[in-house]
Design a protein around this motif. Structure first.
Motif, mmCIF file in Angstrom:
data_model
loop_
_atom_site.group_PDB
_atom_site.id
_atom_site.type_symbol
_atom_site.label_atom_id
_atom_site.label_comp_id
_atom_site.label_asym_id
_atom_site.label_seq_id
_atom_site.Cartn_x
_atom_site.Cartn_y
_atom_site.Cartn_z
ATOM 1 N N ILE A 145 -66.684 -17.697 128.409
ATOM 2 C CA ILE A 145 -65.815 -16.764 127.711
ATOM 3 C C ILE A 145 -64.561 -16.476 128.527
ATOM 4 C CG2 ILE A 145 -65.605 -14.410 126.821
ATOM 5 C CD1 ILE A 145 -68.534 -14.509 126.112
ATOM 6 N N PRO A 146 -63.363 -16.700 127.945
ATOM 7 C CA PRO A 146 -62.124 -16.429 128.680
ATOM 8 C C PRO A 146 -61.881 -14.931 128.790
ATOM 9 C CG PRO A 146 -61.657 -17.138 126.436
ATOM 10 C CD PRO A 146 -63.133 -17.293 126.629
ATOM 11 N N THR A 147 -61.061 -14.543 129.762
ATOM 12 C CA THR A 147 -60.804 -13.118 129.975
ATOM 13 C C THR A 147 -59.351 -12.724 129.747
ATOM 14 O OG1 THR A 147 -60.405 -13.461 132.332
ATOM 15 C CG2 THR A 147 -62.664 -12.947 131.651
ATOM 16 N N GLN A 148 -58.413 -13.650 129.840
ATOM 17 C CA GLN A 148 -57.013 -13.304 129.636
ATOM 18 C C GLN A 148 -56.453 -14.037 128.411
ATOM 19 O OE1 GLN A 148 -54.555 -11.049 131.425
ATOM 20 N NE2 GLN A 148 -54.051 -11.458 129.281
ATOM 21 N N PHE A 149 -56.010 -13.241 127.436
ATOM 22 C CA PHE A 149 -55.455 -13.794 126.207
ATOM 23 C C PHE A 149 -53.964 -13.489 126.133
ATOM 24 C CE2 PHE A 149 -59.918 -12.969 125.450
ATOM 25 C CZ PHE A 149 -60.355 -14.112 124.796
ATOM 26 N N GLY A 150 -53.221 -14.402 125.538
ATOM 27 C CA GLY A 150 -51.795 -14.204 125.342
ATOM 28 C C GLY A 150 -51.422 -14.434 123.896
ATOM 29 N N TYR A 151 -50.359 -13.759 123.460
ATOM 30 C CA TYR A 151 -49.880 -13.968 122.086
ATOM 31 C C TYR A 151 -48.366 -14.111 122.117
ATOM 32 C CZ TYR A 151 -50.657 -14.221 117.121
ATOM 33 O OH TYR A 151 -50.789 -14.703 115.836
ATOM 34 N N VAL A 152 -47.892 -15.217 121.555
ATOM 35 C CA VAL A 152 -46.454 -15.530 121.542
ATOM 36 C C VAL A 152 -45.964 -15.537 120.093
ATOM 37 C CG1 VAL A 152 -44.718 -17.281 122.041
ATOM 38 C CG2 VAL A 152 -46.600 -16.888 123.653
ATOM 39 N N GLY A 153 -45.030 -14.642 119.786
ATOM 40 C CA GLY A 153 -44.490 -14.555 118.433
ATOM 41 C C GLY A 153 -44.999 -13.328 117.709
ATOM 42 N N LEU A 154 -44.164 -12.301 117.597
ATOM 43 C CA LEU A 154 -44.580 -11.036 116.982
ATOM 44 C C LEU A 154 -43.758 -10.745 115.737
ATOM 45 C CD1 LEU A 154 -44.956 -8.953 120.261
ATOM 46 C CD2 LEU A 154 -46.790 -10.009 118.916
ATOM 47 N N GLY A 155 -43.645 -11.752 114.879
ATOM 48 C CA GLY A 155 -42.920 -11.607 113.624
ATOM 49 C C GLY A 155 -43.785 -11.013 112.534
#
Length: 365
Positions: free
Chosen positions: A29-39
């Protein structure tokens, strides 16, 4: 004992399974998530992702790392969510370096390609962690193949095509349909994070990376066809004196699907605010992608050609009105396609009810 005498457990059909993957083993299970693009689509999806991570409890993850070309959107997102749940990345390279899983949701193919080139350049020599890049944009399938090749140049990095079907309002409710294709283990790692909470169901199309975005264009072709049919029906209803309310009532009685009802309501009430829906620029881009796909597959879709022209007409009229100071919407929703039919019929583009009842000549001879 014969088989007919056995009490066998009910078998759940594949069509009814919301997540077609077993849960991954806990150590992965990964621990760091990222999100690119908040449109219009990215922001509600990222917001639901934050909530899903919060529900996982402390110690299971770090705060969501977000980035948007317009920094003000990133800061507003973090202010709304809370600094303990999300933080703003200084640039997209930081997202790539720090995150185990990066979600992207951007408006154009050019923006998607640019972001991935920057992210991969930032980690091209970094083999310190296992990374998964998940693209939720609507892009041309061939670009997904190129992105998969690009991501694969980084050791232990995988790309998952993951477009979603549904407007921003559905995304805000966490009820979009999620389509996936790509590396099986990578899909499995992120699937249970997405459903429930972000989407209502996952459709897995196997490991051919281009299939998910092809499927999304087919889905959008159906929506585009629905918009064109509604636009023509509303125009005929106005010209014949039936009126928009009665056309909407007909939709409610015969085609009570949520999407159909929502777009019918927008046309009936001239509610074409693109900030509360799907901007017409995105609709024109999708129509162009669908036309290109039908050409490459030698599979004609004549209605898409017509719908594309209606969208372009609507945009042209909208831009002309903006120059003249007539329109108040910041952007035009693609349900404004009805303007193309209205203008062709001699009606006002974005304001119904201007023509009155059509005059029908009767030959008494």
């Amino acid at each position: 004992m014969s088989l007919s005498g056995l009490q066998l457990p009910a078998v759940q059909s594949l069509a009814s399974i919301s997540v077609p993957f077993s849960r991954p083993q806990t150590p992965g299970i990964p621990t760091q998530f990222g999100y690119v693009g908040l449109g219009a689509m990215g922001a509600p999806i990222a917001r639901n992702l934050c909530k899903k991570l919060q529900d996982a409890g402390p110690g299971h993850h770090d705060s969501l790392l977000v980035w948007n070309r317009t920094t003000a959107k990133s800061k507003k997102f973090v202010d709304d969510i809370g600094t303990g749940n999300a933080r703003v990345a200084s640039d997209v390279a930081q997202v790539a370096r720090e995150c185990d899983v990066v979600f992207t949701c951007l408006g154009t193919d050019e923006a998607v390609e640019s972001v991935y080139l920057d992210m991969i350049a930032a980690i091209k020599d970094d083999s310190s962690k296992h990374r998964i890049f998940v693209d939720m944009s609507t892009i041309y399938p061939a670009l997904a193949g190129n992105l998969d090749d690009l991501v694969s140049t980084v050791p232990h990095a995988h790309f998952v095509a993951c477009p979603v079907v549904g407007p921003p309002a559905v995304a805000a409710k966490g009820e979009v349909l999620i389509i996936m294709s790509g590396n099986y283990r990578s899909k499995k790692e992120v699937a249970h994070l997405l459903v429930p909470g972000i989407g209502r169901k996952i459709v897995d199309l196997g490991e051919d990376i281009q299939k998910a975005h092809t499927y999304k264009l087919i889905a959008n072709s159906m929506i585009l066809g629905t918009l064109e049919i509604l636009g023509e029906a509303y125009t005929l209803g106005e010209k014949s004196g039936i009126g928009g309310d009665n056309v909407h009532r007909l939709v409610q009685e015969i085609f009570p699907a949520p999407g159909m009802l929502a777009y019918s309501d927008k046309m009936n009430n001239d509610a074409f605010d693109g900030t509360k829906g799907f901007d017409i620029e995105g609709g024109i881009k999708d129509a162009q992608h669908i036309r290109r796909l039908t050409n490459e597959c030698n599979s004609p879709m004549p209605f898409v050609d017509v719908a594309h022209q209606r969208l372009v007409t609507a945009r042209a009229v909208y831009n002309s009105h903006k120059i003249q100071g007539k329109e108040t919407w910041e952007s035009l929703d693609w349900s404004g396609i009805v303007a193309g039919s209205r203008v062709a019929a001699g009606l006002e583009a974005f304001s119904s009810g201007k023509a009155g009842r059509a005059q029908v000549e009767v030959d008494d001879s």
